[in-house]
Each structure stands twice: as structure tokens, then as C-alpha cells.
Design an enzyme around this catalytic site. Structure first.
Site, PDB file in Angstrom:
ATOM      1  N   GLU A  84      44.532  41.534  37.811  1.00  0.00           N
ATOM      2  CA  GLU A  84      45.023  41.711  39.260  1.00  0.00           C
ATOM      3  C   GLU A  84      44.340  42.609  39.859  1.00  0.00           C
ATOM      4  O   GLU A  84      44.206  42.660  41.086  1.00  0.00           O
ATOM      5  CB  GLU A  84      46.466  41.557  39.153  1.00  0.00           C
ATOM      6  N   CYS A  95      30.435  41.649  37.902  1.00  0.00           N
ATOM      7  CA  CYS A  95      31.557  42.087  38.532  1.00  0.00           C
ATOM      8  C   CYS A  95      31.590  43.362  38.849  1.00  0.00           C
ATOM      9  O   CYS A  95      31.755  43.898  39.939  1.00  0.00           O
ATOM     10  CB  CYS A  95      32.830  41.593  37.664  1.00  0.00           C
TER      11      CYS A  95
HETATM   12 ZN   LIG Z   1      42.829  35.710  38.766  1.00  0.00          ZN
HETATM   13 ZN   LIG Z   2      32.851  39.252  35.631  1.00  0.00          ZN
END
Ligand SMILES: [Zn+2]
Ligand SMILES: [Zn+2]
Length: 46
Positions: free
Chosen positions: A3, A40
């Protein structure tokens, strides 16, 4: 952690090892570590 990634603007990730991977099963959740993949991390600009 997942989250927090959304809060930071990250979408779901295709990397099953990535904390931003969307998991459908409990086994999948257990398998993943609590870390972001390189893709990411670069999306975060960190
Ligand atoms: Zn998610
Ligand atoms: Zn990732």
C-alpha cells in the site's frame, strides 16, 4: 509495504518477487519478499 507503494504512485508490477506484484493466492503472498524490484525503484526515482 504494498500500500505504501501505491501511495507513492506505483502501479502493480509483473515481477512476482516484487512487493508491488498483485497476488491472488496466499502462497504467492508468502513467496514474495517485502522489497521493490529494480523497475519499481527506478519508477520511484530512488
Ligand atoms: Zn495493489
Ligand atoms: Zn516491481
Amino acid at each position: 509495504m504494498h500500500e505504501l507503494g501505491h501511495s507513492a504512485g506505483l502501479p502493480h508490477c509483473g515481477d512476482t518477487r516484487c512487493v508491488m506484484h498483485f497476488s491472488n493466492s496466499l502462497a504467492d503472498t508468502d513467496a514474495k519478499d517485502s522489497d521493490l524490484c529494480a523497475a519499481c525503484r527506478s519508477r520511484l526515482g530512488a
